[in-house]
Design a protein around this motif. Structure first.
Motif, PDB file in Angstrom:
ATOM      1  N   SER A 198     -41.767  18.865 -51.904  1.00  0.00           N
ATOM      2  CA  SER A 198     -42.810  18.186 -51.149  1.00  0.00           C
ATOM      3  C   SER A 198     -43.980  17.965 -52.095  1.00  0.00           C
ATOM      4  CB  SER A 198     -43.235  19.049 -49.952  1.00  0.00           C
ATOM      5  OG  SER A 198     -44.149  18.352 -49.145  1.00  0.00           O
ATOM      6  N   ALA A 199     -45.016  17.323 -51.634  1.00  0.00           N
ATOM      7  CA  ALA A 199     -46.208  17.096 -52.456  1.00  0.00           C
ATOM      8  C   ALA A 199     -47.400  16.888 -51.537  1.00  0.00           C
ATOM      9  CB  ALA A 199     -46.018  15.882 -53.361  1.00  0.00           C
ATOM     10  N   VAL A 200     -48.586  17.149 -52.074  1.00  0.00           N
ATOM     11  CA  VAL A 200     -49.821  16.955 -51.325  1.00  0.00           C
ATOM     12  C   VAL A 200     -50.793  16.121 -52.145  1.00  0.00           C
ATOM     13  CG1 VAL A 200     -49.592  19.101 -50.004  1.00  0.00           C
ATOM     14  CG2 VAL A 200     -50.799  19.130 -52.176  1.00  0.00           C
ATOM     15  N   ASP A 201     -51.770  15.526 -51.451  1.00  0.00           N
ATOM     16  CA  ASP A 201     -52.816  14.796 -52.163  1.00  0.00           C
ATOM     17  C   ASP A 201     -53.960  15.752 -52.483  1.00  0.00           C
ATOM     18  OD1 ASP A 201     -54.345  15.099 -49.824  1.00  0.00           O
ATOM     19  OD2 ASP A 201     -54.089  13.017 -49.193  1.00  0.00           O
ATOM     20  N   ASP A 202     -55.033  15.223 -53.033  1.00  0.00           N
ATOM     21  CA  ASP A 202     -56.176  16.054 -53.431  1.00  0.00           C
ATOM     22  C   ASP A 202     -56.821  16.782 -52.258  1.00  0.00           C
ATOM     23  OD1 ASP A 202     -55.849  15.399 -56.089  1.00  0.00           O
ATOM     24  OD2 ASP A 202     -57.260  13.714 -56.000  1.00  0.00           O
ATOM     25  N   ASP A 203     -56.660  16.250 -51.050  1.00  0.00           N
ATOM     26  CA  ASP A 203     -57.242  16.877 -49.861  1.00  0.00           C
ATOM     27  C   ASP A 203     -56.273  17.831 -49.168  1.00  0.00           C
ATOM     28  OD1 ASP A 203     -59.655  15.480 -50.170  1.00  0.00           O
ATOM     29  OD2 ASP A 203     -58.832  13.727 -49.120  1.00  0.00           O
ATOM     30  N   GLY A 204     -55.086  18.008 -49.749  1.00  0.00           N
ATOM     31  CA  GLY A 204     -54.108  18.923 -49.178  1.00  0.00           C
ATOM     32  C   GLY A 204     -53.224  18.322 -48.099  1.00  0.00           C
ATOM     33  N   HIS A 205     -53.304  17.001 -47.911  1.00  0.00           N
ATOM     34  CA  HIS A 205     -52.444  16.345 -46.927  1.00  0.00           C
ATOM     35  C   HIS A 205     -51.063  16.111 -47.525  1.00  0.00           C
ATOM     36  CE1 HIS A 205     -56.532  15.087 -45.578  1.00  0.00           C
ATOM     37  NE2 HIS A 205     -56.018  15.551 -44.448  1.00  0.00           N
ATOM     38  N   ARG A 206     -50.038  16.426 -46.786  1.00  0.00           N
ATOM     39  CA  ARG A 206     -48.660  16.279 -47.225  1.00  0.00           C
ATOM     40  C   ARG A 206     -48.337  14.807 -47.442  1.00  0.00           C
ATOM     41  NH1 ARG A 206     -46.351  20.385 -49.273  1.00  0.00           N
ATOM     42  NH2 ARG A 206     -47.620  21.811 -48.168  1.00  0.00           N
ATOM     43  N   LEU A 207     -47.774  14.476 -48.614  1.00  0.00           N
ATOM     44  CA  LEU A 207     -47.428  13.094 -48.950  1.00  0.00           C
ATOM     45  C   LEU A 207     -45.934  12.839 -49.012  1.00  0.00           C
ATOM     46  CD1 LEU A 207     -49.882  12.456 -51.920  1.00  0.00           C
ATOM     47  CD2 LEU A 207     -50.104  11.637 -49.580  1.00  0.00           C
ATOM     48  N   ALA A 208     -45.158  13.880 -49.279  1.00  0.00           N
ATOM     49  CA  ALA A 208     -43.723  13.705 -49.479  1.00  0.00           C
ATOM     50  C   ALA A 208     -42.958  14.814 -48.764  1.00  0.00           C
ATOM     51  CB  ALA A 208     -43.399  13.728 -50.968  1.00  0.00           C
ATOM     52  N   THR A 209     -41.787  14.467 -48.280  1.00  0.00           N
ATOM     53  CA  THR A 209     -40.925  15.443 -47.628  1.00  0.00           C
ATOM     54  C   THR A 209     -40.089  16.162 -48.677  1.00  0.00           C
ATOM     55  OG1 THR A 209     -40.815  14.104 -45.637  1.00  0.00           O
ATOM     56  CG2 THR A 209     -39.065  15.731 -45.941  1.00  0.00           C
ATOM     57  N   GLY A 210     -40.015  17.481 -48.546  1.00  0.00           N
ATOM     58  CA  GLY A 210     -39.210  18.269 -49.471  1.00  0.00           C
ATOM     59  C   GLY A 210     -39.483  19.750 -49.299  1.00  0.00           C
ATOM     60  N   TYR A 211     -38.982  20.527 -50.265  1.00  0.00           N
ATOM     61  CA  TYR A 211     -39.168  21.979 -50.186  1.00  0.00           C
ATOM     62  C   TYR A 211     -40.584  22.378 -50.574  1.00  0.00           C
ATOM     63  CZ  TYR A 211     -38.742  22.167 -55.296  1.00  0.00           C
ATOM     64  OH  TYR A 211     -38.935  21.995 -56.638  1.00  0.00           O
ATOM     65  N   ARG A 212     -40.998  23.502 -50.037  1.00  0.00           N
ATOM     66  CA  ARG A 212     -42.239  24.177 -50.436  1.00  0.00           C
ATOM     67  C   ARG A 212     -41.881  25.643 -50.628  1.00  0.00           C
ATOM     68  NH1 ARG A 212     -46.391  27.290 -47.625  1.00  0.00           N
ATOM     69  NH2 ARG A 212     -48.282  27.206 -48.876  1.00  0.00           N
ATOM     70  N   VAL A 213     -42.183  26.170 -51.819  1.00  0.00           N
ATOM     71  CA  VAL A 213     -41.898  27.571 -52.127  1.00  0.00           C
ATOM     72  C   VAL A 213     -43.221  28.301 -52.259  1.00  0.00           C
ATOM     73  CG1 VAL A 213     -40.800  29.169 -53.756  1.00  0.00           C
ATOM     74  CG2 VAL A 213     -39.790  26.913 -53.354  1.00  0.00           C
ATOM     75  N   SER A 214     -43.340  29.454 -51.592  1.00  0.00           N
ATOM     76  CA  SER A 214     -44.565  30.254 -51.665  1.00  0.00           C
ATOM     77  C   SER A 214     -44.203  31.733 -51.564  1.00  0.00           C
ATOM     78  CB  SER A 214     -45.525  29.868 -50.536  1.00  0.00           C
ATOM     79  OG  SER A 214     -44.925  30.091 -49.275  1.00  0.00           O
ATOM     80  N   ALA A 215     -45.129  32.583 -51.931  1.00  0.00           N
ATOM     81  CA  ALA A 215     -44.920  34.027 -51.802  1.00  0.00           C
ATOM     82  C   ALA A 215     -44.798  34.362 -50.314  1.00  0.00           C
ATOM     83  CB  ALA A 215     -46.074  34.790 -52.438  1.00  0.00           C
TER      84      ALA A 215
END
Length: 158
Positions: free
Chosen positions: A82-99
């Motif tokens: 996935s991806a976000v813009d400078d304001d943190g809004h999601r731009l692309a669909t995909g995986y997000r990995v976090s602790a």
């Protein structure tokens, strides 16, 4: 191509796509991912010498930086981050990995922009992620969180 490691410290290594950064469409990204992943597999072969199949289990480096290791494994397998813009809004669909809040455990979610249908695609996409990670010695268990949202908790297969 520096980034930030799992503890938030600057890293001079390969900048993995966790799904919380900008979209990755720079030239040479695919080759850089392939090279980084081949390096990870080489680390496994060198560090897991006591194992029958050293490439089938995560090395100590991966255990200490599981967000980076899991992100790299997914991107190298061709799974989209996935991806976000400078304001943190999601731009692309995909995986997000976090602790995930416990040492050595990461959370993998399937996210997208509002109205993208990412929630409907999450079950199939997360199963693909789990299959990729399972082949590499990670255990991925699927859970449902608030509002029924699916996610994986991933840790080293024991």
């Amino acid at each position: 191509m520096g980034g930030v490691d799992d503890s938030g410290r600057p890293s001079d290594g390969f900048d993995v796509a966790t799904g919380d950064g900008r979209a990755r469409d720079e030239d040479g990204r695919e080759a850089a991912v392939r090279t980084a992943f081949e390096g990870l597999l080489q680390i496994r072969r060198l560090m897991n010498t006591g194992s029958a199949d050293p490439g089938a289990r995560p090395a100590a480096w991966e255990r200490h930086q599981p967000v980076r290791a899991v992100s790299l494994a997914l991107e190298a397998a061709g799974v989209r981050p996935s991806a976000v813009d400078d304001d943190g809004h999601r731009l692309a669909t995909g995986y997000r990995v976090s602790a995930a809040g416990r040492s050595g455990v990461v959370r993998v979610e399937w996210l997208g922009p509002s109205g993208s249908g990412a929630g409907y695609a999450a079950q199939e996409a997360l199963r693909e992620c789990a299959a990729v990670l399972g082949r590499l010695g990670w255990e991925a268990l699927e859970y449902r969180g608030p509002r029924g949202r699916r996610f994986l908790e991933v840790e080293v297969l024991v």
